[in-house]
Design a protein around this motif. Structure first.
Motif: not given
Lengths: 109, 112
Positions: B76-103
């Motif tokens: 999880t990603l928590k933003i405690r007190s959001t600001k107008l400039e936090d408006s965006a698309m947030y992407f999570c990604a994961s990876g493992t040894s030898g692999s690219w990141q999966y979004f």
């Protein structure tokens, strides 16, 4: 100065054309990634390269480590290839990706 | 094929409110990342996480941001007190040894 620069920023092609997108970087890297972002926003990894050349279907990616340059080629382009193509570098294994600004590709039928 | 999932797909919040963005990485992956993309701009790194701790964070990731992997599956990603400039698309990604990141598909955060 951006660590990753792509060219061109916008590219328009006719169906069937051969397309090349270029990426230059200014830092040492462990790998370079090519990704595709569709209009809905989702990001898909296409290639991860540390040397040489890779091919997947109509897509070919090459990298020249000495020149700090990579190219993504699309052969026999198709309208469904229309997307944003992004180059990103990984400075350390399993580390963060640093992204270029993307190349907007539009392929017309 | 295994995939990274994110919820919600779109979150609208008032400035100053706390938000939690959720991600389920691919199950055998060991490295986890959050990125964000402000509309019309390039994707930016926020934070990476490995072995239950932050391995790297960007200047953007200030005290208002935090990450957790509370139960071995969610990230999880928590933003405690959001600001107008936090408006965006947030992407999570994961990876493992030898692999690219999966979004994941992203969460669009709109701060009003």
């Amino acid at each position: 100065k951006n660590e990753v620069e792509q060219s061109p920023q916008n590219l328009t092609a006719q169906e069937g054309e051969f397309i090349t997108i270029n990426c230059s970087y200014s830092v040492g890297i462990s790998a370079l990634h090519w990704l595709q972002q569709h209009p809905g926003g989702g990001i898909v990894s296409l290639f991860m390269l540390s040397s040489g050349k890779k091919k997947h279907g109509r897509l070919i990616a090459t990298i020249n480590i000495q020149e700090k340059h990579s190219s993504l080629h699309i052969t026999a382009s198709h309208p469904r290839d229309s997307a944003v193509y992004i180059c990103a570098v990984e400075k350390a294994s399993y580390g963060k990706l640093t992204f270029g600004q993307g190349t907007i590709l539009t392929v017309h039928p | 094929e295994p995939e990274v999932t994110q919820t919600p797909s779109h979150q609208v919040t008032q400035m100053g409110q706390e938000v939690i963005l959720r991600c389920v990485p691919i199950s055998n992956h060991l490295y986890f990342y959050w990125y964000r993309q402000i509309l019309g701009q390039k994707v930016e790194f926020l934070v990476s996480f490995y072995n239950n701790e932050i391995s790297e964070k960007s200047e953007i990731f200030d005290d208002q941001f935090s990450v957790e992997r509370p139960d071995g599956s969610n990230f999880t990603l928590k933003i405690r007190s959001t600001k107008l400039e936090d408006s965006a698309m947030y992407f999570c990604a994961s990876g493992t040894s030898g692999s690219w990141q999966y979004f994941g598909p992203g969460t669009r955060l709109t701060v009003l």
